[in-house]
Design an enzyme around this catalytic site. Structure first.
Site, PDB file in Angstrom:
ATOM      1  N   LEU A 117       0.941  -1.116  -0.141  1.00 31.56           N
ATOM      2  CA  LEU A 117       0.108   0.021  -0.044  1.00 31.56           C
ATOM      3  C   LEU A 117       0.943   1.336  -0.075  1.00 31.56           C
ATOM      4  O   LEU A 117       2.052   1.204   0.265  1.00 31.56           O
ATOM      5  CB  LEU A 117      -0.947  -0.144   1.144  1.00 31.56           C
ATOM      6  N   SER A 147       1.754  -1.017  -7.660  1.00 32.22           N
ATOM      7  CA  SER A 147       1.546  -2.493  -8.440  1.00 32.22           C
ATOM      8  C   SER A 147       0.290  -3.115  -7.918  1.00 32.22           C
ATOM      9  O   SER A 147       0.311  -4.207  -7.268  1.00 32.22           O
ATOM     10  CB  SER A 147       2.607  -3.274  -8.724  1.00 32.22           C
TER      11      SER A 147
END
Length: 630
Positions: free
Chosen positions: A466, A539
């Site tokens: 995160l 990602s």
């Protein structure tokens, strides 16, 4: 477009079921337009319903029916319990029947938007579409969408059945308004014939016999039109095509190539070309279900034995040597999107075409088609039931035809690589030759030689987590430690890449997919240079992380999940992103209004909450040193 009318000559020499080509037709349109009722009525009026079925229909009409006091003919086709309970069609219902003039295969397609994929399936195997419109509602978005899909899937003949005329007082003006509106809309869809017929499926008006209540209509009934229309099949006259479905080798003395002839004809002794390799041979023998034969034509399922030993695999295509199919690894195509998961350009999908499966990506999404106006709408993605035009790049060249030339060899489907869900139906427009003059350059210095010089193996470390999880902090510590140990490294950081290479990309899902695709390519080049590459990127999607893993190679890729709880990340908020996102000032922030798909089996799963960054970095360094040293 031409409107077919019954001529005197046709009336004097009626066709019959033995001499007239069977007609495969589809009923489609929006939900509750009466498709199943129309076909049920057609079967009943021509005494094509068995006595026991009729008795069951009477019972079911009382239990499930929507027509008080009368038979609900829709129940003849709604075979699923859920369909009967909800009063809708879910799956495509097929019925086979014959009249004295013709035999028919009818596909009754569902009207609900979430079942558009079923309609496309039915259309792909049909010659004509009976498109229903509710006279009270007129042309709806789903009506137009089904018309566009019918056109894309190569149907050239359409009947517009304006149903429920009894509910608008059998008004001629209502019928003409709908028919003229559809003719205007469909003018650019390429239909060869278009016939509008006012009907009442419930009461039988203009289904098998002309209605006495609509004496203003002088055209054909639905049944007479379907019996008389000529649907040309020129497949046998086209160049030979046969995609290989199976390589048959029961013993060392037999090697045959099985498939269905998609176009043309082939004789024993004919020359054939094998695509995409381009090798040629001749047909030695032809086998069908009855044994050996001298010829096969379009529609025949056969096995061909060639005179030469040629390497041929499932998905290759046998063609006429002088009139070959196209071979390319890129093409432009129309897509009908069929999934709740959106199309993301740059994501790796599976493309199933002509019995073969190959990895592919949508490299450019040109536009989405507005189903109400046929206008071209700029878009970055496709959602459920959207129709769009795109460019697709494949991992290797395949053989195909344009869909307009061959519905069999010009179609494909997109499949999710990890769930195996069918995502879209595709129709190829034309091949793209953009990379036709490019060839892979063999480099004089190999990756192995670079590794020998550096005295360690290349590796890609992929830090994911995160925002605020500590990925960049950890990656910096790891790189410092590796550098101190004599390891040649470089680092790709999310913010730094977006300030340069990817400055044109935003933070929407399609842009995030493209961001990771580009970074993966750069990481691959750097690893081929012999470096240990540290990549620090949120990602958020598993599909792209897997794509990079496959691009780099499993042995040279380490996925590192920096697992920090969301609450901790929000408390840290080093860049103020969470504060602004929670205040509604910015969008597309992972963890707030955009999902993060955590790794399911990362090589290193680092519980970052409460553990010092230095301790975590030591774990990564120990793992890396065990992998990179020769």
């Amino acid at each position: 477009m031409q409107v077919h009318t019954t001529t005197a000559a046709e009336k004097s020499t009626p066709p019959n079921a033995e001499t007239c080509e069977p007609l495969r037709f589809l009923t489609c349109g929006s939900v509750d337009d009466g498709k199943s009722t129309l076909i049920g009525r057609l079967l009943h009026e021509n005494s094509l319903v068995f006595v026991d079925h009729l008795a069951a229909l009477e019972r079911d009409s009382k239990k499930y029916g929507t027509t008080t006091g009368t038979l609900d003919f829709a129940l003849l086709l709604d075979g699923l319990e859920a369909e009967r309970e909800q009063g809708i069609t879910i799956d495509v219902a097929y019925r086979y029947f014959s009249t004295k003039r013709r035999s028919f295969v009818v596909a009754d397609a569902p009207g609900h938007e979430q079942y558009t994929r079923n309609m496309a399936t039915g259309a792909s195997n049909s010659d004509l579409a009976v498109l229903l419109a509710d006279a009270r509602k007129g042309l709806l978005s789903q009506t137009r969408r089904h018309a566009i899909i019918a056109s894309l899937l190569g149907l050239q003949h359409v009947v517009l059945a304006v149903n429920k005329m009894d509910l608008v007082g059998l008004d001629e003006g209502v019928f003409k308004h709908i028919a003229e509106g559809f003719a205007t809309f469909a003018a650019d869809l390429g239909f060869r014939t278009l016939q509008a017929i006012p009907v009442s499926a419930r009461d039988g008006d203009n289904i098998s016999t002309l209605s006495t209540r609509m004496d203003w209509y002088g055209g054909p009934t639905l049944l007479s039109y379907l019996e008389e229309i000529e649907v040309d099949d020129h497949r046998a006259a086209r160049p030979f095509r046969m995609p290989v479905q199976l390589v048959s080798r029961p013993d060392s003395d037999f090697r045959g190539f099985a498939g269905t002839v998609a176009d043309g004809r082939v004789l024993v002794g004919d020359g054939v070309a094998v695509l995409p390799t381009g090798r040629t041979s001749r047909v030695k023998r032809i086998l069908n279900v009855s044994g050996e034969c001298e010829a096969a034509v379009a529609g025949d399922a056969v096995t061909l034995i060639l005179t030469d030993e040629i390497d041929i695999a499932r998905g290759d295509m046998l063609t006429a040597p002088q009139e070959r199919a196209q071979v390319a690894d890129q093409f432009a195509a129309h897509l009908v999107w069929m999934s709740d998961e959106r199309l993301l350009p740059g994501r790796s999908y599976l493309v199933k075409i002509n019995h073969g499966t190959v990895a592919g990506t949508v490299t450019a999404l040109k536009h989405r088609i507005d189903v109400n106006t046929l206008g071209r709408m700029a878009t970055k993605t496709l959602s459920l039931n959207d129709i769009g035009v795109c460019n697709i790049s494949l991992a290797r060249a395949v053989a195909f035809d344009a869909y307009s030339d061959n519905r069999d060899t010009g179609s494909f489907i997109l499949i999710d690589r990890y769930t195996n869900e069918t995502l879209a139906a595709g129709m190829i427009d034309f091949a793209l030759r953009r990379a036709g003059n490019l060839h892979h350059q063999q480099l004089a210095v190999t990756t192995a030689q670079r590794s020998q010089l550096m005295q360690h193996k290349p590796l890609v470390l992929w830090f994911t987590g995160l925002p605020g999880a500590g990925k960049s902090t950890l990656a910096n510590l790891v790189e410092t430690g590796l550098h101190a140990r004599g390891i040649h490294t470089t680092m790709l950081d999310g913010d730094n890449v977006r300030l340069g290479l990817n400055r044109d990309l935003g933070f929407t899902e399609p842009d995030r997919v493209e961001n990771i695709r580009r970074v993966g390519e750069v990481a691959r080049l750097m690893s081929e240079a012999g470096l240990v590459v540290l990549c620090s990127f949120i990602s958020p999607f598993r599909a792209e992380r897997r794509m990079v893993r496959e691009l780099i190679g499993t042995e040279a890729f380490i996925e590192i999940f920096v697992d920090t709880p969301l609450d901790t990340c929000i408390a840290r908020d080093p860049k103020g992103l969470y504060r602004r996102a929670l205040a509604g000032e910015i969008k597309n922030v992972t963890g707030v209004d955009q999902i993060y798909e955590a790794p399911q089996a990362a090589a290193l799963h680092l519980k970052a909450d409460g553990t010092s960054p230095r301790s975590l970095a030591d774990q990564v360094i120990a793992c890396v040193m065990g992998r990179v040293l020769p």
